[in-house]
Write an enzyme that holds these catalytic residues in place. Structure first.
Site, PDB file in Angstrom:
ATOM      1  N   ILE A 144      20.524  66.793  74.067  1.00  0.00           N
ATOM      2  CA  ILE A 144      19.899  65.526  73.710  1.00  0.00           C
ATOM      3  C   ILE A 144      20.653  64.388  74.386  1.00  0.00           C
ATOM      4  O   ILE A 144      21.890  64.375  74.388  1.00  0.00           O
ATOM      5  CB  ILE A 144      19.996  65.336  72.172  1.00  0.00           C
ATOM      6  CG1 ILE A 144      19.258  66.476  71.451  1.00  0.00           C
ATOM      7  CG2 ILE A 144      19.479  63.962  71.745  1.00  0.00           C
ATOM      8  CD1 ILE A 144      19.669  66.656  70.018  1.00  0.00           C
ATOM      9  N   CYS A 145      19.914  63.427  74.946  1.00  0.00           N
ATOM     10  CA  CYS A 145      20.541  62.181  75.394  1.00  0.00           C
ATOM     11  C   CYS A 145      19.589  61.043  75.063  1.00  0.00           C
ATOM     12  O   CYS A 145      18.721  61.183  74.213  1.00  0.00           O
ATOM     13  CB  CYS A 145      20.935  62.226  76.869  1.00  0.00           C
ATOM     14  SG  CYS A 145      19.550  62.181  78.002  1.00  0.00           S
ATOM     15  N   ARG A 146      19.748  59.904  75.747  1.00  0.00           N
ATOM     16  CA  ARG A 146      18.919  58.752  75.393  1.00  0.00           C
ATOM     17  C   ARG A 146      17.476  58.949  75.837  1.00  0.00           C
ATOM     18  O   ARG A 146      16.543  58.685  75.110  1.00  0.00           O
ATOM     19  CB  ARG A 146      19.506  57.489  76.044  1.00  0.00           C
ATOM     20  CG  ARG A 146      18.875  56.205  75.547  1.00  0.00           C
ATOM     21  CD  ARG A 146      19.528  55.010  76.221  1.00  0.00           C
ATOM     22  NE  ARG A 146      19.210  54.972  77.643  1.00  0.00           N
ATOM     23  CZ  ARG A 146      18.153  54.342  78.157  1.00  0.00           C
ATOM     24  NH1 ARG A 146      17.327  53.682  77.372  1.00  0.00           N
ATOM     25  NH2 ARG A 146      17.923  54.357  79.451  1.00  0.00           N
TER      26      ARG A 146
ATOM     27  N   GLY B  30      16.528  61.845  78.161  1.00  0.00           N
ATOM     28  CA  GLY B  30      16.254  63.202  78.626  1.00  0.00           C
ATOM     29  C   GLY B  30      16.801  63.490  80.008  1.00  0.00           C
ATOM     30  O   GLY B  30      16.757  64.627  80.475  1.00  0.00           O
TER      31      GLY B  30
ATOM     32  N   MET C 272      16.407  60.401  72.727  1.00  0.00           N
ATOM     33  CA  MET C 272      16.427  59.673  71.463  1.00  0.00           C
ATOM     34  C   MET C 272      15.470  58.482  71.467  1.00  0.00           C
ATOM     35  O   MET C 272      15.055  58.023  70.410  1.00  0.00           O
ATOM     36  CB  MET C 272      17.852  59.203  71.146  1.00  0.00           C
ATOM     37  CG  MET C 272      18.816  60.337  70.827  1.00  0.00           C
ATOM     38  SD  MET C 272      18.309  61.376  69.417  1.00  0.00           S
ATOM     39  CE  MET C 272      18.686  60.281  68.024  1.00  0.00           C
TER      40      MET C 272
END
Length: 101
Positions: free
Chosen positions: A65-67, A69, A93
């Protein structure tokens, strides 16, 4: 070869709500995760993944998971090369509407 498995934010939310035990890894920076992480996710910053390989098990699938993708996709590429089972949460996110803590 760029065939990384993905999961959408909605699919992930459904699995978590169904009580599935998933290995979630948030690779954002400290100040980003301070704004909220998916409950149950572990925080391992993207830049520290190589030195944290001992925290991963090759028999387990991890969802990254990141901000948005992008970074998590790069982490997936790296770990898949190392022989790990990975899945990227597309949309990151920014797309997550579930709860955070």
């Amino acid at each position: 070869m760029d065939n990384i498995e993905t999961i959408t934010t909605d699919e992930l939310q459904e699995k978590l709500e169904a009580g599935e035990k998933l290995e979630l890894v948030d690779v954002r920076e400290d100040e980003e995760v301070a704004e909220g992480m998916i409950p149950g996710a572990r925080h391992i910053r993207m830049g520290t993944i190589p030195e944290n390989l001992d925290k991963f098990d090759k028999d387990t699938e991890y969802i990254f998971i990141c901000r948005s993708g992008g970074r998590s996709h790069n982490v997936c590429l790296y770990l898949q090369d190392q022989g790990y089972k990975v899945r990227n949460m597309v949309g990151g996110m920014m797309n997550w509407s579930g709860e955070t803590k």
